[in-house]
Design a protein around this motif. Structure first.
Motif, mmCIF file in Angstrom:
data_model
loop_
_atom_site.group_PDB
_atom_site.id
_atom_site.type_symbol
_atom_site.label_atom_id
_atom_site.label_comp_id
_atom_site.label_asym_id
_atom_site.label_seq_id
_atom_site.Cartn_x
_atom_site.Cartn_y
_atom_site.Cartn_z
ATOM 1 N N GLN A 107 32.831 31.448 57.132
ATOM 2 C CA GLN A 107 33.207 30.473 56.168
ATOM 3 C C GLN A 107 34.438 30.162 55.886
ATOM 4 O OE1 GLN A 107 30.450 28.690 55.160
ATOM 5 N NE2 GLN A 107 29.140 29.976 56.679
ATOM 6 N N THR A 108 35.517 30.760 56.689
ATOM 7 C CA THR A 108 36.784 30.361 56.140
ATOM 8 C C THR A 108 36.884 28.923 56.179
ATOM 9 O OG1 THR A 108 37.344 32.457 57.323
ATOM 10 C CG2 THR A 108 39.187 30.900 57.112
ATOM 11 N N LEU A 109 36.681 28.263 56.815
ATOM 12 C CA LEU A 109 36.866 26.773 56.977
ATOM 13 C C LEU A 109 35.696 25.874 56.101
ATOM 14 C CD1 LEU A 109 37.823 25.996 60.617
ATOM 15 C CD2 LEU A 109 39.399 26.586 58.636
ATOM 16 N N THR A 110 36.277 24.928 55.126
ATOM 17 C CA THR A 110 35.222 24.241 54.433
ATOM 18 C C THR A 110 35.528 22.623 54.375
ATOM 19 O OG1 THR A 110 36.422 24.320 52.455
ATOM 20 C CG2 THR A 110 34.885 26.346 52.939
ATOM 21 N N LYS A 111 34.578 22.016 54.364
ATOM 22 C CA LYS A 111 34.787 20.497 54.455
ATOM 23 C C LYS A 111 35.703 20.167 53.234
ATOM 24 C CE LYS A 111 30.525 19.253 52.684
ATOM 25 N NZ LYS A 111 29.042 18.431 53.027
ATOM 26 N N GLU A 112 35.392 20.878 52.069
ATOM 27 C CA GLU A 112 36.047 20.547 50.857
ATOM 28 C C GLU A 112 37.441 20.853 50.745
ATOM 29 O OE1 GLU A 112 31.579 20.992 49.995
ATOM 30 O OE2 GLU A 112 33.223 22.136 51.125
ATOM 31 N N GLY A 113 37.745 21.797 51.499
ATOM 32 C CA GLY A 113 39.251 22.524 51.709
ATOM 33 C C GLY A 113 39.935 21.498 52.861
ATOM 34 N N VAL A 114 39.433 21.189 53.835
ATOM 35 C CA VAL A 114 39.974 20.355 54.708
ATOM 36 C C VAL A 114 40.173 18.909 54.179
ATOM 37 C CG1 VAL A 114 39.943 18.910 56.997
ATOM 38 C CG2 VAL A 114 38.974 21.580 56.938
ATOM 39 N N PHE A 115 39.216 18.425 53.412
ATOM 40 C CA PHE A 115 39.404 16.927 52.581
ATOM 41 C C PHE A 115 40.596 17.187 51.678
ATOM 42 C CE2 PHE A 115 37.985 14.416 48.778
ATOM 43 C CZ PHE A 115 38.362 13.136 49.594
ATOM 44 N N SER A 116 40.586 18.295 50.962
ATOM 45 C CA SER A 116 41.669 18.210 49.796
ATOM 46 C C SER A 116 43.066 18.245 50.424
ATOM 47 C CB SER A 116 41.524 19.553 49.097
ATOM 48 O OG SER A 116 42.430 19.713 48.218
ATOM 49 N N TYR A 117 43.410 19.180 51.662
ATOM 50 C CA TYR A 117 44.562 19.239 52.383
ATOM 51 C C TYR A 117 44.965 18.109 53.014
ATOM 52 C CZ TYR A 117 45.055 24.214 51.048
ATOM 53 O OH TYR A 117 45.309 25.466 50.455
ATOM 54 N N THR A 118 43.997 17.424 53.613
ATOM 55 C CA THR A 118 44.250 16.256 54.390
ATOM 56 C C THR A 118 45.046 15.174 53.221
ATOM 57 O OG1 THR A 118 42.737 16.676 55.760
ATOM 58 C CG2 THR A 118 43.297 14.373 55.527
ATOM 59 N N ASN A 119 44.257 14.899 52.195
ATOM 60 C CA ASN A 119 44.920 13.986 51.066
ATOM 61 C C ASN A 119 46.357 14.520 50.388
ATOM 62 O OD1 ASN A 119 43.135 11.772 51.021
ATOM 63 N ND2 ASN A 119 41.574 12.780 49.628
ATOM 64 N N SER A 120 46.492 15.944 50.395
ATOM 65 C CA SER A 120 47.803 16.249 50.049
ATOM 66 C C SER A 120 48.747 15.872 51.008
ATOM 67 C CB SER A 120 47.613 17.835 49.996
ATOM 68 O OG SER A 120 46.870 18.265 48.932
ATOM 69 N N ALA A 121 48.582 15.916 52.357
ATOM 70 C CA ALA A 121 49.431 15.580 53.503
ATOM 71 C C ALA A 121 49.618 14.197 53.415
ATOM 72 C CB ALA A 121 48.628 15.865 54.869
ATOM 73 N N ARG A 122 48.824 13.038 52.903
ATOM 74 C CA ARG A 122 49.063 12.110 52.886
ATOM 75 C C ARG A 122 49.879 11.689 51.562
ATOM 76 N NH1 ARG A 122 45.683 8.117 55.281
ATOM 77 N NH2 ARG A 122 45.544 7.048 53.461
ATOM 78 N N ALA A 123 49.618 12.154 50.623
ATOM 79 C CA ALA A 123 50.505 12.069 49.448
ATOM 80 C C ALA A 123 51.944 12.417 49.659
ATOM 81 C CB ALA A 123 49.938 12.894 48.202
ATOM 82 N N GLN A 124 51.994 13.748 50.512
ATOM 83 C CA GLN A 124 53.576 13.974 50.547
ATOM 84 C C GLN A 124 54.270 13.362 51.688
ATOM 85 O OE1 GLN A 124 52.699 18.451 51.399
ATOM 86 N NE2 GLN A 124 51.764 18.517 49.523
ATOM 87 N N ASN A 125 53.650 12.634 52.603
ATOM 88 C CA ASN A 125 54.374 11.843 53.471
ATOM 89 C C ASN A 125 53.912 10.403 53.458
ATOM 90 O OD1 ASN A 125 54.930 14.054 55.922
ATOM 91 N ND2 ASN A 125 53.000 14.559 54.914
ATOM 92 N N GLY A 126 54.837 9.612 52.518
ATOM 93 C CA GLY A 126 54.853 8.163 52.285
ATOM 94 C C GLY A 126 54.155 8.018 51.242
ATOM 95 N N ALA A 127 53.484 8.689 50.560
ATOM 96 C CA ALA A 127 52.850 8.452 49.406
ATOM 97 C C ALA A 127 51.541 7.467 49.328
ATOM 98 C CB ALA A 127 53.682 7.964 47.966
ATOM 99 N N LEU A 128 50.966 7.890 50.566
ATOM 100 C CA LEU A 128 49.723 7.245 51.126
ATOM 101 C C LEU A 128 48.420 7.316 49.946
ATOM 102 C CD1 LEU A 128 49.795 7.691 55.013
ATOM 103 C CD2 LEU A 128 50.634 5.772 53.554
ATOM 104 N N PRO A 129 47.448 6.138 49.934
ATOM 105 C CA PRO A 129 46.587 6.451 48.882
ATOM 106 C C PRO A 129 45.544 7.643 49.356
ATOM 107 C CG PRO A 129 46.283 4.317 50.186
ATOM 108 C CD PRO A 129 47.634 4.840 50.287
ATOM 109 N N ALA A 130 44.841 8.228 48.596
ATOM 110 C CA ALA A 130 44.006 9.072 48.959
ATOM 111 C C ALA A 130 42.621 8.637 49.757
ATOM 112 C CB ALA A 130 43.368 9.906 47.937
#
Length: 330
Positions: A107-130
């Motif tokens: 249970q190290t990987l979760t869909k909620e965690g992957v979703f959160s970090y994916t949107n963080s990456a978009r925000a930090q790289n070009g301020a892309l919408p979540a």
């Protein structure tokens, strides 16, 4: 002496007789002399205008009615075709070797965690919408995850030829663009998994694709090639509903109108041919003209109404096609 008297008397009578005869002759001559007009009193009767009677003509002069002109369509009653192309972005699967990864606990990987970090990456790289989380895309990701474990493969297209677009259709996700990121390995946590994708050019481009609006995620641990490992799937999408809508009812009306226009045009052509073959003095000529002229405004009104509908429909299609085209440039 008496004899002289008688002689004198006869001479006088003869002279008078000659004079009277001469006068009578002169008067008769005056009444017949050319150039001398004698006025005679007459009684004038009223002059009555007489109608001349002529034989009735066998040909009637026609009162030719002006023939209306039907609107020329010149092939303008055609609709623009909506583009049906869709785009699939699927960079090569990301595989981390056992030696290069950290063994993770269950249970190290979760869909909620992957979703959160994916949107963080978009925000930090070009301020892309979540990205919005979409359960239909999650279903697609889960099908992909289960199929890879079941068939023991690690590719975007399964051994039986099922790819991301097929999965989207299976789950009922209508899209303009879909994309897929795959990862295999025992990643330490959600952040490490997303970092690994961001370090890969193709996967990074997928995460930062400005066209995507939604995402579904599946992660799971199972046996792969005789070893217990984690599989992760990101299913990206831009839904078809994000593009301007095309009113299909308008298209149906246009098709029905065009069928009616074709029918009326055929009727007009038949009557036009009949007019051209009928002499204008024929009593039936104006009857046909009347029938022809009655059809023309109906035809023209339908053509004009259809032109308006087509302009509206084509504007919708062009806006939709522009939406599809813009997705293909990213």
């Amino acid at each position: 002496m008496f004899a002289n008297f008688i002689k004198t008397f006869l001479s006088i009578v003869i002279f008078l007789a000659i004079g009277f005869l001469s006068y009578s002759y002169f008067e008769n001559s005056r009444s017949t002399t050319p150039g001398i007009v004698q006025k005679t009193a007459t009684t004038s009767a009223p002059i009555v205008a007489q109608k001349s009677v002529s034989a009735k003509s066998t040909q009637t002069t026609p009162v030719v009615t002006k023939i209306n002109t039907p609107t020329k369509t010149n092939g303008a009653l055609a609709v623009t075709t909506a583009k049906t192309e869709t785009i699939v972005v699927a960079p090569g699967p990301l595989r981390i070797t056992q030696e290069g990864s950290v063994v993770a606990s269950p249970q190290t990987l979760t869909k909620e965690g992957v979703f959160s970090y994916t949107n963080s990456a978009r925000a930090q790289n070009g301020a892309l919408p979540a990205l919005l989380y979409n359960t239909t895309l999650e279903h697609s990701a889960q099908l992909k995850l289960a199929d890879m474990f079941a068939r023991q493969y690690f590719e975007h297209v399964s051994p039986i030829g099922v790819g991301p677009s097929d999965l989207a259709k299976t789950v009922g996700y209508a899209y303009v663009v879909v994309g897929e990121n795959l990862a295999l390995g025992n990643f330490e946590n959600n952040a490490k998994l997303v970092d690994a994708w961001m370090a890969s050019p193709g996967h990074r481009a997928n995460i930062l694709n400005a066209q995507y609006q939604e995402i579904g995620i599946a992660v799971g641990k199972g046996m792969y090639e005789g070893r217990e490992t984690w599989l992760a799937v990101q299913s990206f999408g831009k839904p078809l509903s994000s593009c301007p809508t095309i009113n299909t009812a308008t298209k149906t009306t246009i098709d029905n109108n065009n069928s009616q226009i074709a029918f009326l045009k055929n009727e007009l052509d038949i009557k036009k041919a009949l007019l051209e073959s009928t002499p204008p003095y024929n009593p039936s000529y104006n009857v046909v003209v009347g029938e022809y002229n009655a059809l023309v405004p109906i035809y023209n009104a339908l053509v004009e109404a259809t032109r308006i509908l087509i302009a509206q429909y084509n504007a919708e299609v062009q806006a939709f096609n522009a939406c599809i085209a813009s997705a293909s440039t990213h």
